[in-house]
Scaffold this motif. Sequence first.
Motif, PDB file in Angstrom:
ATOM      1  N   VAL A  29     -15.369 -27.247  54.173  1.00 53.19           N
ATOM      2  CA  VAL A  29     -14.997 -29.076  54.063  1.00 53.19           C
ATOM      3  C   VAL A  29     -16.472 -29.631  54.026  1.00 53.19           C
ATOM      4  O   VAL A  29     -16.567 -30.681  52.582  1.00 53.19           O
ATOM      5  CB  VAL A  29     -14.143 -29.572  54.610  1.00 53.19           C
ATOM      6  N   LYS A  30     -16.849 -29.222  55.015  1.00 54.10           N
ATOM      7  CA  LYS A  30     -18.503 -29.742  55.097  1.00 54.10           C
ATOM      8  C   LYS A  30     -18.956 -29.584  53.474  1.00 54.10           C
ATOM      9  O   LYS A  30     -20.113 -30.365  53.235  1.00 54.10           O
ATOM     10  CB  LYS A  30     -19.166 -29.293  56.098  1.00 54.10           C
ATOM     11  N   ALA A  64     -18.027 -29.116  51.025  1.00 56.48           N
ATOM     12  CA  ALA A  64     -17.444 -29.611  49.149  1.00 56.48           C
ATOM     13  C   ALA A  64     -17.706 -31.457  49.521  1.00 56.48           C
ATOM     14  O   ALA A  64     -18.274 -31.561  48.269  1.00 56.48           O
ATOM     15  CB  ALA A  64     -15.553 -29.062  49.845  1.00 56.48           C
ATOM     16  N   VAL A  65     -18.294 -32.249  50.696  1.00 63.26           N
ATOM     17  CA  VAL A  65     -18.046 -33.462  50.671  1.00 63.26           C
ATOM     18  C   VAL A  65     -19.859 -33.672  50.326  1.00 63.26           C
ATOM     19  O   VAL A  65     -20.497 -34.726  50.808  1.00 63.26           O
ATOM     20  CB  VAL A  65     -17.908 -33.595  52.544  1.00 63.26           C
ATOM     21  N   GLY A  66     -20.389 -32.317  50.241  1.00 65.95           N
ATOM     22  CA  GLY A  66     -22.399 -32.280  50.148  1.00 65.95           C
ATOM     23  C   GLY A  66     -22.846 -31.968  50.925  1.00 65.95           C
ATOM     24  O   GLY A  66     -23.942 -32.156  51.118  1.00 65.95           O
TER      25      GLY A  66
END
Length: 123
Positions: free
Chosen positions: A109-110, A112-114
């Motif tokens: 998730v980290k 994926a959000v940049g």
Amino acid sequence: MKPAISSRLWNTGRPRQWLAGAVRLCSASVCALSTADPALAQSLKQAGVNIFTAIYGVVGVIGAIACLVTLLNWVTGNWLGREDPKKIFFHALIGTALAFGVVAIIQFVKDAVGGSASGISSL
């Protein structure tokens, strides 16, 4: 009967408000400095990567110790207690796998959000 002078002077809400304000001020200053100084932003990014690497290490060591101890318990005759030793061993394996899974999901998730992820981005 009136309360004691010290209880009237000490308001428990004020220190909490002051602490919350100090935390907000510190976080705002870190955000401002990290946008103004690329080197600080890079060091914060590297600190996040190092924290996740340390979490992976801790999960791995604790999981390995738990699995090794429960495997030895299963092989040597259940000296840990009344529970089924095979059941305890498989619970340790499942717990370790879940811990690695949670850390991997957080890193995914980290990423994926940049953000930067230490292990999952290289897949």
